[in-house]
Write a protein that holds these residues in place. Structure first.
Motif, short mmCIF file in Angstrom:
data_model
loop_
_atom_site.label_atom_id
_atom_site.label_comp_id
_atom_site.label_asym_id
_atom_site.label_seq_id
_atom_site.Cartn_x
_atom_site.Cartn_y
_atom_site.Cartn_z
N SER A 224 27.39 47.18 13.66
CA SER A 224 27.96 45.92 13.19
C SER A 224 29.48 46.04 13.25
O SER A 224 30.04 47.09 12.92
CB SER A 224 27.52 45.63 11.75
N ASN A 225 30.13 44.98 13.69
CA ASN A 225 31.59 44.98 13.83
C ASN A 225 32.06 46.14 14.71
O ASN A 225 33.11 46.73 14.47
CB ASN A 225 32.26 45.05 12.46
N GLY A 226 31.26 46.46 15.72
CA GLY A 226 31.65 47.50 16.66
C GLY A 226 31.50 48.91 16.14
O GLY A 226 32.09 49.84 16.69
N CYS A 227 30.70 49.12 15.09
CA CYS A 227 30.59 50.44 14.48
C CYS A 227 29.19 50.64 13.92
O CYS A 227 28.51 49.67 13.55
CB CYS A 227 31.63 50.58 13.37
N LEU A 228 28.76 51.90 13.86
CA LEU A 228 27.52 52.19 13.15
C LEU A 228 27.60 51.63 11.73
O LEU A 228 28.62 51.75 11.08
CB LEU A 228 27.30 53.70 13.06
N ILE A 229 26.51 51.02 11.27
CA ILE A 229 26.54 50.45 9.93
C ILE A 229 26.74 51.56 8.89
O ILE A 229 26.24 52.68 9.06
CB ILE A 229 25.28 49.63 9.62
N PRO A 230 27.47 51.30 7.81
CA PRO A 230 27.80 52.36 6.85
C PRO A 230 26.59 52.94 6.14
O PRO A 230 26.65 54.09 5.67
CB PRO A 230 28.74 51.65 5.86
N GLU A 231 25.51 52.19 6.06
CA GLU A 231 24.31 52.71 5.40
C GLU A 231 23.78 53.98 6.08
O GLU A 231 23.11 54.80 5.44
CB GLU A 231 23.21 51.65 5.38
N LEU A 232 24.08 54.14 7.37
CA LEU A 232 23.58 55.30 8.09
C LEU A 232 24.33 56.58 7.75
O LEU A 232 23.92 57.67 8.14
CB LEU A 232 23.63 55.04 9.60
N GLN A 233 25.41 56.48 7.02
CA GLN A 233 26.12 57.67 6.57
C GLN A 233 25.68 58.10 5.17
O GLN A 233 26.29 58.99 4.55
CB GLN A 233 27.64 57.43 6.57
N VAL A 234 24.61 57.50 4.68
CA VAL A 234 24.09 57.79 3.34
C VAL A 234 22.71 58.42 3.45
O VAL A 234 21.80 57.83 4.05
CB VAL A 234 24.00 56.48 2.51
N PRO A 235 22.50 59.63 2.92
CA PRO A 235 21.20 60.29 3.03
C PRO A 235 20.03 59.45 2.52
O PRO A 235 18.92 59.53 3.05
CB PRO A 235 21.37 61.57 2.19
N GLU A 236 20.28 58.66 1.46
CA GLU A 236 19.19 57.86 0.90
C GLU A 236 18.60 56.90 1.93
O GLU A 236 17.40 56.59 1.88
CB GLU A 236 19.71 57.07 -0.31
N THR A 237 19.41 56.42 2.87
CA THR A 237 18.89 55.53 3.90
C THR A 237 17.88 56.27 4.77
O THR A 237 16.81 55.73 5.11
CB THR A 237 20.04 55.01 4.78
N TRP A 238 18.18 57.51 5.14
CA TRP A 238 17.28 58.29 5.98
C TRP A 238 16.03 58.70 5.21
O TRP A 238 14.94 58.79 5.79
CB TRP A 238 18.02 59.49 6.55
N MET A 239 16.18 58.95 3.93
CA MET A 239 15.01 59.26 3.11
C MET A 239 14.06 58.07 3.06
O MET A 239 12.83 58.21 3.16
CB MET A 239 15.44 59.66 1.70
N LYS A 240 14.64 56.88 2.93
CA LYS A 240 13.83 55.66 2.92
C LYS A 240 13.09 55.48 4.24
O LYS A 240 11.90 55.13 4.27
CB LYS A 240 14.71 54.45 2.63
N MET A 241 13.79 55.74 5.35
CA MET A 241 13.13 55.65 6.66
C MET A 241 12.02 56.69 6.79
O MET A 241 10.94 56.41 7.34
CB MET A 241 14.14 55.84 7.78
N LYS A 242 12.27 57.89 6.29
CA LYS A 242 11.29 58.96 6.39
C LYS A 242 9.98 58.58 5.72
O LYS A 242 8.88 58.92 6.22
CB LYS A 242 11.85 60.24 5.76
N THR A 243 10.06 57.85 4.61
CA THR A 243 8.84 57.46 3.90
C THR A 243 8.01 56.42 4.67
O THR A 243 6.84 56.21 4.34
CB THR A 243 9.18 56.88 2.51
N LYS A 244 8.61 55.82 5.68
CA LYS A 244 7.91 54.80 6.46
C LYS A 244 7.19 55.39 7.68
O LYS A 244 6.51 54.66 8.41
CB LYS A 244 8.90 53.73 6.93
N LEU A 245 7.34 56.71 7.87
CA LEU A 245 6.74 57.37 9.02
C LEU A 245 5.34 57.89 8.72
O LEU A 245 5.05 58.33 7.61
CB LEU A 245 7.61 58.54 9.48
N ARG A 246 4.49 57.86 9.72
CA ARG A 246 3.22 58.55 9.65
C ARG A 246 3.45 60.05 9.72
O ARG A 246 4.54 60.52 10.06
CB ARG A 246 2.32 58.13 10.82
N ASP A 247 2.41 60.84 9.41
CA ASP A 247 2.51 62.29 9.53
C ASP A 247 2.88 62.64 10.96
O ASP A 247 2.26 62.16 11.91
CB ASP A 247 1.18 62.96 9.17
#
Length: 310
Positions: free
Chosen positions: A200-223
């Protein structure tokens, strides 16, 4: 007087062994490139403006949108393509060629992802005009994709100028598109994998620099599920000139590493290490086995992955 040139800021990478190519591969690090129609360049850097047609240009609620078509007569890797430019700097977010499927861009790296995933649907967060989806649907007959895009105008442009409507008609049971915040993407059965391409605005969104965002994505994955991410790099040009694309990439990788310790790998594109990079989570499988399951023309990418080291 020499014609004004349309600059695409290609980032070439060193020659890579490839079974079907003998020339140096010029890999276009999209979303890491500036497109400046006003600044004259040398012929090596740009395309004469009379070989580039503007098909659409307007502002939506979320983006400054431009669709360009590059003439097949152009002596340029983008010849015969359509490009979706977003943001004021004009970063390229989607590309489609009239006469070929592969793009020689990071989208081709995304197309190596399905063979290392467990069975199940793949989520694309940051769908754009559908460049990654097209590759995966065409190359993997069993693939099912759920894609999220924040800007409905981008989806409309994809349908009108990038063949997305045709793709939806061809694969009604394999392609599902949602308009909304990709960070809220979810399906009941879980994803086999997530492709993350969120700028967004020519840059990676700031949420991707926060571990909690990746933890949230991890919970959406299958084994056994994985995440593959365009993490940008020093070539990314943000609307805010104070933003350092390399620093943002490094912070993003560090956040991923906290959630996937020892299981983040990076593929670097461009002449310099930090020009533009793709990251993937999970322990990498045997490279020879992986190569057997991807198209021959993409196998050289498999050898390019390296463990992330802070």
């Amino acid at each position: 007087m020499a014609a004004a040139l349309f600059s695409l800021q290609i980032q070439p990478i060193p020659q890579i062994p490839h079974p079907t190519k003998t020339k140096t591969l010029k890999l276009l690090t999209l979303k890491s490139q500036k497109s400046d129609v006003s600044k004259p360049q040398t012929h090596d850097d740009g395309i004469p403006t009379d070989l580039v047609k503007t098909l659409a240009r307007f502002k939506s609620r979320h983006n400054y949108i431009r669709v360009l078509e590059v003439s097949r007569k152009s002596d340029h890797p983008f010849a015969g393509s359509r490009l979706l430019l977003l943001d004021t700097p004009g970063n390229i977010h989607s590309i489609s060629f009239l006469l070929k499927l592969l793009t020689d861009t990071y989208f081709d790296v995304f197309a190596t992802f399905p063979p290392i995933l467990p069975p199940g649907p793949l989520g694309i967060l940051g769908f754009g005009a559908g460049s990654a989806a097209k590759l995966i649907l065409e190359l993997y007959p069993q693939g099912v994709i759920h894609g999220w895009e924040l800007d409905p105008a981008v989806i409309s442009v994809g349908r009108e100028y990038f063949g997305l409507s045709k793709l939806e008609r061809r694969y009604p049971d394999r392609l599902f598109i949602y308009v909304g915040n990709a960070l809220n993407a979810n399906i009941d059965s879980g994803f086999s994998g997530l492709l993350v391409d969120l700028f967004s605005n020519g840059c990676l969104i700031p949420e991707l620099q926060v571990p909690e965002t990746w933890m949230k994505m991890k919970t959406k994955l299958r084994d056994g599920g994985r995440i593959m991410v365009n993490v940008g790099g020093s070539c990314v040009e943000a609307e805010d000139s104070r933003v350092d694309g390399k620093a943002v990439m490094e912070e993003t990788l560090k956040a991923m590493e906290k959630v996937f310790p020892g299981e983040v790998h990076v593929l670097n594109l461009g002449w310099k290490k930090d020009d533009s990079s793709i990251a993937v989570t999970g322990k990498l499988p045997d490279f020879d086995s992986w190569k057997k399951d991807v198209p021959k023309s993409l196998r050289f990418y498999v050898d390019m992955w390296k463990p992330f080291a802070e």
